[in-house]
Design a protein around this motif. Structure first.
Motif, PDB file in Angstrom:
ATOM      1  N   VAL A 172     -48.443  91.608 -13.663  1.00 47.47           N
ATOM      2  CA  VAL A 172     -48.684  90.189 -13.916  1.00 47.47           C
ATOM      3  C   VAL A 172     -47.546  89.569 -14.725  1.00 47.47           C
ATOM      4  O   VAL A 172     -47.310  89.961 -15.869  1.00 47.47           O
ATOM      5  CB  VAL A 172     -50.009  89.995 -14.695  1.00 47.47           C
ATOM      6  CG1 VAL A 172     -50.358  88.521 -14.756  1.00 47.47           C
ATOM      7  CG2 VAL A 172     -51.136  90.801 -14.074  1.00 47.47           C
ATOM      8  N   TRP A 175     -52.729  94.734 -11.366  1.00 47.99           N
ATOM      9  CA  TRP A 175     -51.596  93.983 -10.810  1.00 47.99           C
ATOM     10  C   TRP A 175     -50.420  93.996 -11.788  1.00 47.99           C
ATOM     11  O   TRP A 175     -50.610  94.309 -12.974  1.00 47.99           O
ATOM     12  CB  TRP A 175     -52.011  92.528 -10.560  1.00 47.99           C
ATOM     13  CG  TRP A 175     -52.935  92.341  -9.417  1.00 47.99           C
ATOM     14  CD1 TRP A 175     -52.603  91.996  -8.145  1.00 47.99           C
ATOM     15  CD2 TRP A 175     -54.378  92.477  -9.405  1.00 47.99           C
ATOM     16  NE1 TRP A 175     -53.728  91.901  -7.343  1.00 47.99           N
ATOM     17  CE2 TRP A 175     -54.830  92.196  -8.092  1.00 47.99           C
ATOM     18  CE3 TRP A 175     -55.335  92.809 -10.365  1.00 47.99           C
ATOM     19  CZ2 TRP A 175     -56.173  92.236  -7.718  1.00 47.99           C
ATOM     20  CZ3 TRP A 175     -56.673  92.856 -10.008  1.00 47.99           C
ATOM     21  CH2 TRP A 175     -57.087  92.582  -8.698  1.00 47.99           C
ATOM     22  N   VAL A 190     -48.966  83.287  -4.041  1.00 44.08           N
ATOM     23  CA  VAL A 190     -48.209  84.435  -4.546  1.00 44.08           C
ATOM     24  C   VAL A 190     -46.707  84.254  -4.288  1.00 44.08           C
ATOM     25  O   VAL A 190     -45.888  84.716  -5.078  1.00 44.08           O
ATOM     26  CB  VAL A 190     -48.697  85.800  -4.012  1.00 44.08           C
ATOM     27  CG1 VAL A 190     -50.169  86.022  -4.304  1.00 44.08           C
ATOM     28  CG2 VAL A 190     -48.395  85.971  -2.555  1.00 44.08           C
ATOM     29  N   PHE A 229     -57.744  89.055  -7.362  1.00 46.46           N
ATOM     30  CA  PHE A 229     -56.750  88.673  -8.368  1.00 46.46           C
ATOM     31  C   PHE A 229     -57.355  88.985  -9.732  1.00 46.46           C
ATOM     32  O   PHE A 229     -58.569  89.150  -9.854  1.00 46.46           O
ATOM     33  CB  PHE A 229     -56.409  87.188  -8.253  1.00 46.46           C
ATOM     34  CG  PHE A 229     -57.605  86.278  -8.377  1.00 46.46           C
ATOM     35  CD1 PHE A 229     -58.014  85.777  -9.609  1.00 46.46           C
ATOM     36  CD2 PHE A 229     -58.362  85.947  -7.259  1.00 46.46           C
ATOM     37  CE1 PHE A 229     -59.125  84.955  -9.715  1.00 46.46           C
ATOM     38  CE2 PHE A 229     -59.481  85.131  -7.356  1.00 46.46           C
ATOM     39  CZ  PHE A 229     -59.863  84.638  -8.596  1.00 46.46           C
ATOM     40  N   LYS A 233     -53.607  81.798  -0.406  1.00 48.28           N
ATOM     41  CA  LYS A 233     -53.200  82.853  -1.328  1.00 48.28           C
ATOM     42  C   LYS A 233     -51.740  83.210  -1.050  1.00 48.28           C
ATOM     43  O   LYS A 233     -50.966  83.447  -1.967  1.00 48.28           O
ATOM     44  CB  LYS A 233     -54.083  84.098  -1.170  1.00 48.28           C
ATOM     45  CG  LYS A 233     -53.673  85.208  -2.125  1.00 48.28           C
ATOM     46  CD  LYS A 233     -54.561  86.447  -2.034  1.00 48.28           C
ATOM     47  CE  LYS A 233     -54.112  87.504  -3.034  1.00 48.28           C
ATOM     48  NZ  LYS A 233     -54.978  88.710  -3.015  1.00 48.28           N
ATOM     49  N   MET A 280     -44.633  93.146  -5.984  1.00 45.28           N
ATOM     50  CA  MET A 280     -45.440  92.391  -5.026  1.00 45.28           C
ATOM     51  C   MET A 280     -46.537  93.210  -4.347  1.00 45.28           C
ATOM     52  O   MET A 280     -47.580  92.656  -3.971  1.00 45.28           O
ATOM     53  CB  MET A 280     -44.548  91.749  -3.960  1.00 45.28           C
ATOM     54  CG  MET A 280     -43.627  90.658  -4.483  1.00 45.28           C
ATOM     55  SD  MET A 280     -44.474  89.398  -5.457  1.00 45.28           S
ATOM     56  CE  MET A 280     -45.331  88.495  -4.162  1.00 45.28           C
ATOM     57  N   TYR A 336     -50.768  83.732 -10.063  1.00 39.68           N
ATOM     58  CA  TYR A 336     -51.996  83.739  -9.270  1.00 39.68           C
ATOM     59  C   TYR A 336     -53.055  84.543 -10.024  1.00 39.68           C
ATOM     60  O   TYR A 336     -53.401  85.658  -9.660  1.00 39.68           O
ATOM     61  CB  TYR A 336     -51.713  84.337  -7.887  1.00 39.68           C
ATOM     62  CG  TYR A 336     -52.918  84.323  -6.979  1.00 39.68           C
ATOM     63  CD1 TYR A 336     -53.469  83.128  -6.536  1.00 39.68           C
ATOM     64  CD2 TYR A 336     -53.506  85.513  -6.567  1.00 39.68           C
ATOM     65  CE1 TYR A 336     -54.584  83.114  -5.715  1.00 39.68           C
ATOM     66  CE2 TYR A 336     -54.626  85.505  -5.742  1.00 39.68           C
ATOM     67  CZ  TYR A 336     -55.157  84.306  -5.327  1.00 39.68           C
ATOM     68  OH  TYR A 336     -56.254  84.299  -4.519  1.00 39.68           O
ATOM     69  N   TYR A 337     -53.504  83.999 -11.140  1.00 39.39           N
ATOM     70  CA  TYR A 337     -54.547  84.677 -11.916  1.00 39.39           C
ATOM     71  C   TYR A 337     -55.234  83.676 -12.832  1.00 39.39           C
ATOM     72  O   TYR A 337     -54.712  82.596 -13.087  1.00 39.39           O
ATOM     73  CB  TYR A 337     -53.961  85.835 -12.729  1.00 39.39           C
ATOM     74  CG  TYR A 337     -52.821  85.486 -13.669  1.00 39.39           C
ATOM     75  CD1 TYR A 337     -53.055  85.110 -14.993  1.00 39.39           C
ATOM     76  CD2 TYR A 337     -51.491  85.538 -13.235  1.00 39.39           C
ATOM     77  CE1 TYR A 337     -52.013  84.803 -15.852  1.00 39.39           C
ATOM     78  CE2 TYR A 337     -50.439  85.240 -14.088  1.00 39.39           C
ATOM     79  CZ  TYR A 337     -50.700  84.867 -15.397  1.00 39.39           C
ATOM     80  OH  TYR A 337     -49.662  84.554 -16.243  1.00 39.39           O
ATOM     81  N   TRP A 360     -50.150  92.635  -5.134  1.00 43.93           N
ATOM     82  CA  TRP A 360     -50.651  91.299  -4.785  1.00 43.93           C
ATOM     83  C   TRP A 360     -50.895  91.189  -3.287  1.00 43.93           C
ATOM     84  O   TRP A 360     -51.736  90.427  -2.842  1.00 43.93           O
ATOM     85  CB  TRP A 360     -49.636  90.222  -5.202  1.00 43.93           C
ATOM     86  CG  TRP A 360     -49.385  90.182  -6.674  1.00 43.93           C
ATOM     87  CD1 TRP A 360     -48.342  90.763  -7.337  1.00 43.93           C
ATOM     88  CD2 TRP A 360     -50.194  89.561  -7.679  1.00 43.93           C
ATOM     89  NE1 TRP A 360     -48.451  90.531  -8.687  1.00 43.93           N
ATOM     90  CE2 TRP A 360     -49.575  89.799  -8.922  1.00 43.93           C
ATOM     91  CE3 TRP A 360     -51.384  88.823  -7.649  1.00 43.93           C
ATOM     92  CZ2 TRP A 360     -50.105  89.329 -10.126  1.00 43.93           C
ATOM     93  CZ3 TRP A 360     -51.909  88.354  -8.841  1.00 43.93           C
ATOM     94  CH2 TRP A 360     -51.279  88.615 -10.071  1.00 43.93           C
TER      95      TRP A 360
END
Ligand SMILES: *[C@@H]1O[C@H](CO)[C@@H](O)[C@H](O)[C@H]1NC(C)=O
Ligand SMILES: *[C@@H]1O[C@H](CO)[C@@H](O)[C@H](O)[C@H]1NC(C)=O
Ligand SMILES: *[C@@H]1O[C@H](CO)[C@@H](O)[C@H](O)[C@H]1NC(C)=O
Ligand SMILES: *[C@@H]1O[C@H](CO)[C@@H](O)[C@H](O)[C@H]1NC(C)=O
Ligand SMILES: *[C@@H]1O[C@H](CO)[C@@H](O)[C@H](O)[C@H]1NC(C)=O
Ligand SMILES: *[C@@H]1O[C@H](CO)[C@@H](O)[C@H](O)[C@H]1NC(C)=O
Ligand SMILES: *[C@@H]1O[C@H](CO)[C@@H](O)[C@H](O)[C@H]1NC(C)=O
Ligand SMILES: *[C@@H]1O[C@H](CO)[C@@H](O)[C@H](O)[C@H]1NC(C)=O
Ligand SMILES: *[C@@H]1O[C@H](CO)[C@@H](O)[C@H](O)[C@H]1NC(C)=O
Ligand SMILES: *[C@@H]1O[C@H](CO)[C@@H](O)[C@H](O)[C@H]1NC(C)=O
Ligand SMILES: *[C@@H]1O[C@H](CO)[C@@H](O)[C@H](O)[C@H]1NC(C)=O
Length: 840
Positions: free
Chosen positions: A539, A537, A436, A502, A432, A493, A582-583, A496
């Motif tokens: 995004v 998040w 990210v 996520f 992860k 950030m 990261y999704y 995350w």
């Protein structure tokens, strides 16, 4: 450090109360802020022959110069499992440096639980003054893969001993008394005494090698150039009778391995790519390689995949050595990315080091991310960069979708005891973390990412940092370049990094609505950590609309509308291009259908990574088809395939010195032949495994031996995992997991672990079994009530013994089994229908 063992997530639900007040400083696991070391002078003498009691020992002397920052009458210095020599009844000698006056020692003792040598003084050390602590000690050069330890191998029928080291994360204290925390940087002057004819290596270059006599024994004394100021966990020591291949273009590069491996050219590939990879990172960071040489060495027994000791990187043999004749393409790829990972740390991690273990993710995630860039530079034709999606993003998704996942970063005070530190090195931190950071580099653009990185590394060279320092430097690069972001780097950030999980982003192309929701494997999971960000998040959305890449947009709330996301007619929308975010993404049914249509009509317009994503077929699209076809056919029992592999294997049995099976096919052929074969095939495989001199070949045989169907053979193989003369300790967990992955061995392996857990956990395995991957590997297909009950019973029965670094893996296994049971019960009918439809 490269953690190859596929650790499937582990996290402590607080093993010990860390906030409990402890009056006595030696009961606290963290060093007080009173003293800092500046310099060590250490002499060590490993004995590569057993003493009269059959023990392998090392003796040592250590002088550490430290500065007193705050007045104190207490010296706490880490020390574990060493027998210290007593001087006038005390375990150390204290003297003054310069103008200081050294207080006398009142009392000294070993505090075993917290791993300290405690020295109480009659009067106080004074702030600003320097002192020197001297110790002499004896330690065991055990085969426990920790600290200064022993590794063994056979060459020409002769048993050879290597003294090697793994200080990271908290084992330097098992080698000499030291301030064993990453922020306690110091210069290390190392001297090794060793048998004549052996070679001694350490972080610095050898500056003097002299033959002499010690204790009546002829020895060689090798002194090394003082290291740069660095953390104790990066120290490395190796004594062996290895040889090397070398090249020097600016920096001296040496690859070390057993004589035979070097003679056969197995170090050549690593030597070929190390120069280019170092050059790549020098340009990438815009900082010269900080040391005078780069040594890399392959040892037979090593707990992790590799360790980035500054200037002397130590690898498992299979990760450094490459034999063009017997290794597969995948082996080559692994070698290139692991070397790149370790060399990336020479700057990020070693030159600049994170202050504490709660931010392991930044160190390891970063190295994992840039390892793809380094390997891509060395091997531009491989498209290595695309593999991050498969190897890291997907791997991270699998564990981070569980309610028992955890945030990337922890609070400093929550990571205190050595087991908690070890637990940080999990899939979340590596994969992860890499994912990210890749996302961050993508939305900043690589040049800005690199600019911030450069000022971070130059500003903090030879110092320790916290993650926020990197965000600040990236932010400065953003400002200097006039880049527009909706929020600061830190604000983007934080969600995350500081919350687990996520989002799945849902796009509705009818309404233009975009929304986000925490993605959970089991959406009804009960246990849920509270999050300061409410599971939302920031995004970054990069996307295309019917072949045209659109400007990036940001989803900063739970839900938003974007008119441009609405579609007409045959238009489609594709979000998260190249999976840089990261999704996960979900669409309305119409858009899914139009995307699938596009794929079947002209898939070229969709980026290859997204194609793979969409059809969930990444491997087949990306690479080696023949191998997959054979593997699939053999594993589903196609008779021709089984006959073919048996014939090939039989030919090899007839002529053991001429293995004609293609390296890329060996794993599949061995496995299939041993599965369909009998005792004879298995025994031959075992003999070849024991004879194998090439680690990658040994690994293929080791996993294939677990493919047998005969329960007696599998049982015997399981038994070998508790006998290091049969299966190296570093491999024991893997063998058990391999057997568990075989449907015929699954319950045998589970029974074996249940039966032997107390022994494995308390006596055999400490420091060698990877308990987390053992538990997650064995239970990965658990999906019945009975298995759930067994797991719960296992937890109950062994609660006294404990689960150590497997604690969280056990919780995750229970959660995952529950989710599987639920999934099966909900989807049973659908699956059956689907199968019936295909069969018809
Ligand atoms: C380190 O200690 C040894 C004695 O143990 C001494 O001979 C040597 O000069 C010392 N080296 C340095 C650099 O202080
Ligand atoms: C340390 O001392 C203990 C107690 O005397 C002894 O049992 C042990 O074997 C010693 N260890 C080493 C490495 O010398
Ligand atoms: C390392 O390799 C170089 C070049 O091949 C050789 O000169 C040197 O003797 C080797 N060192 C050892 C200790 O084998
Ligand atoms: C040495 O390095 C330079 C610059 O990095 C490179 O251009 C050259 O090709 C290298 N030489 C060899 C023999 O590898
Ligand atoms: C290493 O590089 C040399 C020179 O380019 C080449 O001949 C050799 O095949 C390479 N070896 C490996 C294992 O890649
Ligand atoms: C690298 O650093 C030097 C100064 O140390 C600077 O002049 C140069 O512009 C930098 N290059 C890049 C690509 O950042
Ligand atoms: C996706 O990645 C490929 C290389 O793998 C690259 O050529 C392409 O430009 C990338 N596409 C986008 C939209 O970033
Ligand atoms: C998309 O929006 C339409 C209209 O509001 C709605 O009927 C449909 O259910 C939505 N689809 C998704 C996947 O949210
Ligand atoms: C496989 O081998 C068996 C035994 O040798 C033979 O009877 C069978 O016909 C073979 N099957 C195929 C499909 O070749
Ligand atoms: C299984 O292996 C054992 C040990 O080699 C052997 O004695 C036994 O006959 C084998 N069983 C079968 C069914 O092949
Ligand atoms: C296995 O190793 C032994 C001892 O080194 C040797 O005698 C034997 O020939 C080897 N066998 C094979 C098939 O390689």
């Amino acid at each position: 450090m490269a953690s190859l063992a596929a650790i499937v997530g582990l996290w402590t639900v607080q093993l010990l109360p860390s906030t409990e007040s402890r009056d006595e400083p030696w009961k606290s696991y963290r060093l007080p802020d009173t003293l800092v070391p500046t310099y060590y002078n250490i002499t060590l003498w490993p004995r590569l022959h057993p003493d009269a009691y059959g023990l392998f020992l090392f003796t040592g002397k250590c002088k550490v110069v430290f500065t007193c920052l705050k007045e104190t009458d207490l010296i706490l210095i880490h020390c574990n499992k060493l027998n210290l020599t007593s001087f006038d009844g005390h375990l150390a000698k204290l003297s003054a440096v310069g103008t200081a006056v050294a207080p006398s020692i009142q009392k000294s003792w070993m505090q075993e639980v917290t791993q300290y040598l405690v020295i109480q003084l009659k009067s106080k050390l004074r702030a600003g003054e320097h002192y020197e602590l001297y110790t002499e000690f004896v330690g065991e050069l055990a085969d426990d893969l920790a600290g200064f330890y022993r590794s063994e191998y056979e060459e020409n029928g002769e048993k050879k001993i290597v003294a090697t080291s793994q200080m990271h994360p908290t084992h330097a204290r098992k080698t000499f008394p030291c301030f064993d925390e990453p922020a306690m940087r110091a210069v290390f002057c190392i001297t090794l005494i060793h048998d004549r004819g052996t070679v001694a290596l350490s972080n610095g270059m050898e500056i003097d090698t002299t033959d002499s006599i010690h204790d009546g024994k002829p020895v060689t004394v090798t002194t090394f150039e003082p290291t740069k100021s660095m953390s104790s966990y990066l120290l490395a020591l190796v004594v062996s009778d290895y040889t090397n291949v070398t090249s020097a273009n600016n920096t001296l590069i040496r690859i070390w391995a057993r004589e035979k491996a070097i003679e056969d050219g197995h170090g050549d590939y690593a030597l070929n790519i190390t120069g280019p990879i170092l050059k790549f990172f020098e340009d990438y960071y815009n900082v010269s390689y900080p040391l005078s040489k780069s040594d890399q060495i392959a040892v037979p027994d090593f707990y992790f995949g590799a360790m980035e000791n500054w200037g002397l990187v130590i690898y498992r043999e299979t990760n450094l050595l490459y034999d063009p004749l017997t290794s597969s393409n995948a082996n080559k790829e692994t070698t290139a990315t692991i070397i790149a990972h370790e060399l990336a740390h020479m700057w990020f991690g070693n030159l600049v080091t994170l202050k504490w273990w709660n931010e392991v993710w930044l160190n390891e995630g970063f190295a994992s991310y840039v390892s793809y860039l380094g390997a891509d530079f060395a091997e531009p034709s491989w498209n290595v960069k695309d593999l991050i999606v498969l190897d890291d993003v997907h791997r991270a998704f699998a564990v981070d979708a569980l309610a028992s996942s955890h945030p990337l970063s922890s609070k400093e005070e929550d990571i205190i005891i050595p087991e908690q530190i070890t637990e940080q090195f999990d899939t979340v931190s590596y994969s992860k973390g890499a994912s990210v950071l890749r996302m961050l580099s993508d939305f900043l653009t690589e040049p800005i990412f690199v600019q911030g990185l450069n000022t971070y590394l130059t500003t903090f060279a030879y110092q320790n940092t916290v993650g926020e320092d990197l965000w600040n430097h990236l932010q400065s690069a953003v400002i200097e370049t006039g880049t527009v972001l909706p929020l600061s780097v830190k604000d983007i950030m934080d969600p995350w990094v500081l919350q687990m999980g996520f989002p799945v982003v849902t796009v509705n192309t009818t309404t233009g609505q975009i929304s986000q929701k925490h993605f959970l494997l089991d959406s009804e999971s009960t246990f849920r950590r509270r999050s300061p960000f409410n599971y939302e998040w920031n995004v970054p959305i990069n996307w295309m609309k019917t072949q045209v890449v659109q400007p990036r947009i940001w989803l900063l709330e739970k839900m938003a509308f974007n008119n441009n996301m609405k579609t007409n007619g045959n238009e489609w929308v594709l979000v998260n291009l190249n999976m840089t975010g990261y999704y996960r993404v979900n669409y309305d049914t119409e858009n899914w259908e139009r995307l699938l249509n596009q794929l079947s009509e002209n898939h070229q317009v969709i980026p290859v990574i997204n194609r793979a994503q969409i059809v969930d077929d990444a491997f087949n699209l990306a690479r080696y088809n023949q191998v997959n076809a054979i593997r699939f056919a053999c594993s589903t029992g196609v008779e021709e395939c089984q006959n073919l592999t048996s014939i090939w294997y039989r030919q090899w049995m007839d002529q053991p010195y001429q293995n004609k099976i293609h390296p890329n096919l060996r794993s599949t052929v061995y496995c299939s032949a041993i599965a369909t074969g009998g005792t004879e095939e298995w025994d031959f495989g075992w003999a070849m495994f024991q004879n194998a001199t090439i680690a990658s070949e040994a690994n293929k045989l080791m996993s294939s031996l677990a493919c047998a169907k005969n329960q007696t053979l599998l049982q015997r193989y399981l038994g070998y995992t508790l006998d290091p003369s049969m299966i190296r300790k570093q491999d024991a967990s893997s063998v058990i997991v391999y057997i568990a992955s075989n449907t015929d061995g699954q319950s045998l392996a589970w029974d074996f672990v249940r039966k032997n857990w107390p022994y494995m956990f308390t006596e055999y395995g400490v420091g060698s079994f990877n308990f987390a991957s053992l538990i997650s590997g064995i239970t990965k297909t658990f999906s019945t009530e009975e298995e759930l009950q067994q797991l719960q019973e296992f937890k109950r029965e062994n609660s006294q013994v404990g689960f150590g670094s497997g604690t969280v893996a056990l919780e995750q296994a229970i959660e995952k089994t529950k989710a599987n049971i639920k999934w099966v019960s909900e989807n049973q009918k659908e699956i059956a229908d689907w199968l019936v439809a295909r069969m018809a």
